[in-house]
Design an enzyme around this catalytic site. Sequence first.
Site, PDB file in Angstrom:
ATOM      1  N   SER A 588      52.140  85.540 -42.103  1.00  0.00           N
ATOM      2  CA  SER A 588      51.819  86.124 -40.773  1.00  0.00           C
ATOM      3  C   SER A 588      50.645  85.661 -40.173  1.00  0.00           C
ATOM      4  O   SER A 588      50.462  84.641 -40.160  1.00  0.00           O
ATOM      5  CB  SER A 588      52.051  87.662 -40.786  1.00  0.00           C
ATOM      6  OG  SER A 588      52.214  88.245 -39.500  1.00  0.00           O
ATOM      7  N   ASP A 663      63.271  86.936 -37.059  1.00  0.00           N
ATOM      8  CA  ASP A 663      61.983  87.417 -36.798  1.00  0.00           C
ATOM      9  C   ASP A 663      61.838  87.743 -35.534  1.00  0.00           C
ATOM     10  O   ASP A 663      61.768  86.852 -34.808  1.00  0.00           O
ATOM     11  CB  ASP A 663      60.914  86.399 -37.565  1.00  0.00           C
ATOM     12  CG  ASP A 663      59.321  87.033 -37.610  1.00  0.00           C
ATOM     13  OD1 ASP A 663      59.250  88.142 -37.093  1.00  0.00           O
ATOM     14  OD2 ASP A 663      58.808  86.320 -38.287  1.00  0.00           O
ATOM     15  N   HIS A 695      60.874  89.698 -40.541  1.00  0.00           N
ATOM     16  CA  HIS A 695      59.542  89.340 -40.783  1.00  0.00           C
ATOM     17  C   HIS A 695      59.234  89.548 -42.158  1.00  0.00           C
ATOM     18  O   HIS A 695      58.755  90.614 -42.680  1.00  0.00           O
ATOM     19  CB  HIS A 695      58.507  90.012 -39.713  1.00  0.00           C
ATOM     20  CG  HIS A 695      56.929  89.393 -39.862  1.00  0.00           C
ATOM     21  ND1 HIS A 695      56.990  87.949 -39.659  1.00  0.00           N
ATOM     22  CD2 HIS A 695      55.740  90.118 -39.916  1.00  0.00           C
ATOM     23  CE1 HIS A 695      55.601  87.917 -39.520  1.00  0.00           C
ATOM     24  NE2 HIS A 695      54.795  88.916 -40.020  1.00  0.00           N
TER      25      HIS A 695
END
Length: 721
Positions: A588, A663, A695
């Site tokens: 991320s 995601d 995610h």
Amino acid sequence: MFRRTLLLIAVLGTTLLPAQEKHKLTLTDAILKGREYYPEQVQALQWIKGTSNYCFIKDNQLVQGSLKGKDAVLATVEDLSRGLATGDSVKRFPRVEWTDAKTFLFQLGARTYAYDAASKTSALRFTLPADAENEDHDEAYRHVAFTRGENLFIAGPNDSITQVTFDGTDGIVNGKSVHREEYGITKGTFWSPDGSKLAFYRMDETMVTPYYVEDISTTPSTFKKFRYPMAGQTSHHVTLGVYDLHSGKTVFIKPDGPPDHYLTNISWEPDNKHLLIILLDRSTDHFQVIRYDVSTGQAVRTLFEERNEKWLEPEHPLTFLKTQPTRYIHWSQRDGWWHLYLYDINLGLVRPLTQGNWVVKDILGFDAKERNVFVEGTATIDPKDPKGAMETELYRVELGTGKWMRLTKDPGTHHGQLSNDGRYLIDRWSSLTVPGRTDILDAATGKVVKTLLASRDPMAQVAMGNIEFVQVTGEHGDVLNGRIIKPSFFQSRDQYPVIVYTYNGPHVQLVTNSFLGGAQLWMIEAAERGYIVFTLDGHGSGNRGRDFEQTIYRQLGITEVKDQLHGADYLKNLPYVDSRRMAVHGWSFGGHVTEALMLRAPDVFKVGVAGGAVQDWRLYEVMYTERYMDTPEENPKGYDETALPPMADQLRGNLLLIQDNMDVTVVPEHALRFLKSCVDKGVYPDFFYYPGHEHNVRGKDRVHLYTQILDYIDLHLGVKR
């Protein structure tokens, strides 16, 4: 340009067993059996409402503990089974919630039961539909709000269900969290103190451009639609409804101003007639605390406001006092640190409650007469020696004077739970040298009244080396906290390859004085492959104060990369590090930092693995991105300089990109844009697409993920297993 200070070294489990009798932790164990390798906890430990007694679950029974007497069994599985509806049964003792000293509630599927400790029988309290979501009960547990689809409902006595909204549809959402769960927003319903009214969010996102991700679980595949406002684009509009359970009517609060502002931190006054909203403008540099009359939906007045030239991020509702119902506590970073301020509805600011170079992290509650408030917070943070940021301590603060006292004596990460009368605190804590401990403290003095559990070291039989805290001088000369993990067979005369694990983004702190120093179990396995595993909390990361965090303003990923390069320089100067074999990995925000390191400093890291990486902040969502970057129109230079696809031709090392195909946080467009740039520029990274995941990769597939990550690093750094 670096400073090395060794703060603390702990050898976990090296003296209990000879090395040859210890076993190596596998990735499967680390990921799927992680609970077995974390310190034992007292299961479901909590205070019994209205008493100074506590309870916990042991041997499939609910046990009452006492500070003065002996433990006693409160209820068994057989006890709970008396009075259950046909088809319901209890096999494992469920978690309970006390409504008074003699009654607790528990859930079995869609049904909620009340257990009477005197009669030792259960009675049905509510039955919710099987598809009910976002359940939220009032303080007395007389009613439960829940959502079905995009509409809001309330369940009451005798299995009654009332539908509150009827307009929920594609693009109209009722009773759920809004603003993509930024600014402390984690739910969409808010009960008045007496349970007579329910405030709820209504989000209109019909004006937001739809986004689609492919669902391959159907044949043929279908596309999941969701609304995703990207930086600078049209955002959703949120209002707040207030439903009156007696009249059955809803009044909507519609604050003045642009409809795309943020309605954050909803707080009811004790009078049940007013609520307060911290109204934050979309530019996030100005908020107002506004008082509303719920009978009309009209603003009564603005109580106060705050401004900051970079950003504001109100994340905590106001906390009202019961003994002085016009007084409340407000959280603010106005002096550079998260602190508490006592306000009065009529008088305004009464006094600051906490001050100094430390961060308040949570309010635990008050004593019976509300003379003191109890909080969790860091230790004092010295800019030249910021190890206090790694601690979480418990404090007592006097409301009348603002004087405070630290209750916890041992360094570590402490989490408290205050008894209903405010006399005692359950203190669950650990540190790098203490695997886990659960104490009961006297809330007035911090003295340990009783120790409930001193956890054994769950890693005692695992082959592992030292975990050390270090400090590195980062950008602007600021000292940064870091962590090093060495293999069990470490020899100072040898040289080892390195894996740097990074996040380095807002609100996240990876290095803490807690069990394993905050490290994840897969890092222990990686170290045993023969790596030095290193992590550094740089500028922008959490619990270091406003100025340290705001260094990243309008240039997400620039200073953070410089900090990680200072970390790399520190590692290169360690005699036992092979500076030619260094890898970096993150997910991320950490994926963005990983990839930026590979592109901006292509000769430092030979290998990078970037998961779910933000490639271009123009493609990320409004609420997060604009807070830190402003809009693309306001900050075109910042967006251009932090975008990674145009830099693809700078790649020299081996880069593995990982993206989840469903995601909805960092949408797949990020990875695909970068790959397209690679194709255009003749650059050849590696890529893996995880089907069916959102995610990050969860569940059993996470073993596949980390096997792939570490095997990729092994391959390209020449590490043989």
